[in-house]
Design a protein around this motif. Structure first.
Motif, PDB file in Angstrom:
ATOM      1  N   THR A 163       1.553   9.704  -5.445  1.00 26.12           N
ATOM      2  CA  THR A 163       2.014  11.031  -5.006  1.00 26.12           C
ATOM      3  C   THR A 163       3.046  11.622  -5.951  1.00 26.12           C
ATOM      4  O   THR A 163       2.913  12.761  -6.420  1.00 26.12           O
TER       5      THR A 163
ATOM      6  N   GLN B 118       0.929   4.243  -2.830  1.00 22.71           N
ATOM      7  CA  GLN B 118       0.739   5.650  -2.474  1.00 22.71           C
ATOM      8  C   GLN B 118       1.893   6.515  -2.964  1.00 22.71           C
ATOM      9  O   GLN B 118       1.689   7.631  -3.459  1.00 22.71           O
TER      10      GLN B 118
ATOM     11  N   LYS C 292       0.829  -1.206   0.000  1.00 20.79           N
ATOM     12  CA  LYS C 292       0.000   0.000   0.000  1.00 20.79           C
ATOM     13  C   LYS C 292       0.864   1.257   0.000  1.00 20.79           C
ATOM     14  O   LYS C 292       0.533   2.248  -0.652  1.00 20.79           O
TER      15      LYS C 292
END
Length: 325
Positions: free
Chosen positions: A312, A308, A304
């Motif tokens: 980003t 992310q 995860k």
């Protein structure tokens, strides 16, 4: 030989091969493990890989051999690791944040960190810090922003090179603070820091191990750390977000992954060895002194985190209009 006899022979051979494979996996590790990384010796990734690898070897009873494959924004090492045999004896020390930036900034590559590997564990964050020449009058981030806004386009920021985390952090800072400042790229910290100390540039996001000696020598000043939380080794230094740039965070995540298809028994063994390494108080203290915060993250959670980071920094690269060949 009858067809029945041939079928029985083939079945027997398959069973033997299967038992041999199971035995090999059960005996893992029975030879050294190679840890590939995308950066040259003596950098933050190399220091981290060798330190953790040494501790892993103590618990596994087999050595961990570090193999440096630098170049192309990390893609050379990534490709080598993806194409290595998925037998449990090849792993990749992923500089996740850098990989996320490279995936967005470079043309599509034949391999991808999220598609061609399985996460084993997150191991550390190695954040950068915002440093300025000691001759610059700014004593904190807000004073720096005021200074930059007073002379739009007249100040420079140094970076470790186009498309690096050092570059993208500054682009995020530039946009969030609303300042107009010019990018001066270098080939790594060693080339950028002399000019920064001389005042050719007004700021730089750089690794703690590279810049700290110059801070201690009084040639650079730390204004903030780029991480989401304060660093244990610099408890009095605020984060960029705490300094008035809300939402700014660049933890610089590191972790170990293995090629897709690596046996689950080997993954379990690697996980156990990594956990044992990170539990070492001696290693934790030694790494903290070099600006590295060891942080164990289980495989599912690490997956995860990787996702992310790619989201980003993919957006950051797009907004900064960074495209590299």
């Amino acid at each position: 030989m009858s067809s029945f006899t041939r079928s029985v022979s083939r079945l027997g051979a398959a069973l033997v091969l299967g038992l041999v494979a199971l035995a090999a996996h059960a005996d893992w590790p029975d030879k050294p493990v190679t840890m590939i990384l995308s950066f040259p010796p003596a950098g933050a990734t190399d220091i981290l890989a060798r330190a953790i690898g040494q501790k892993m070897s103590e618990s596994m009873g087999q050595s961990v051999v570090v193999e440096n494959r630098p170049g192309a924004g990390g893609n050379i090492g990534l490709l080598a690791a993806a194409r290595a045999p998925a037998d449990g004896y090849n792993v990749y020390m992923a500089a996740v944040t850098n990989a996320a930036i490279a995936a967005a900034a470079y043309p599509p590559q034949p391999v991808h960190l999220m598609k061609d590997f399985v996460p084993v564990a997150g191991v550390a964050i190695v954040p950068h810090m915002l440093v300025v020449p000691s001759s610059l009058p700014a004593q904190n981030v807000q004073q720096l922003v005021t200074l930059l806004k007073s002379a739009p386009g007249r100040h420079n920021f140094a970076s470790q090179g186009p498309g690096t985390l050092s570059h993208l952090e500054s682009e995020l800072f530039k946009r969030a603070a609303g300042v107009d400042i010019v990018h001066i790229p270098y080939k790594g910290s060693s080339q950028a820091l002399p000019d920064l100390m001389a005042g050719s540039s007004s700021m730089m996001f750089d690794s703690i191990p590279a810049s700290m000696p110059h801070v201690k020598a009084g040639k650079l000043r730390i204004l903030a750390v780029a991480s989401s939380k304060r660093m244990p080794m610099l408890p009095d230094v605020p984060t960029v977000a705490e300094s008035g740039i809300p939402g700014f965070a660049a933890d610089n995540v590191f972790g170990i992954v293995a090629p897709q298809g690596t046996p689950s028994t080997a993954i379990a063994g690697l996980t156990k060895a990594i956990r044992a390494a990170l539990d070492s108080s001696e290693l934790r203290q030694r790494m903290q002194e070099q600006g590295v915060e060891l942080r164990y993250t289980p495989a599912a959670e690490f997956a995860k985190v990787i996702d992310q980071e790619f989201q980003t920094w993919g957006k950051a690269v797009e907004q900064a209009h960074v495209k590299l060949q």
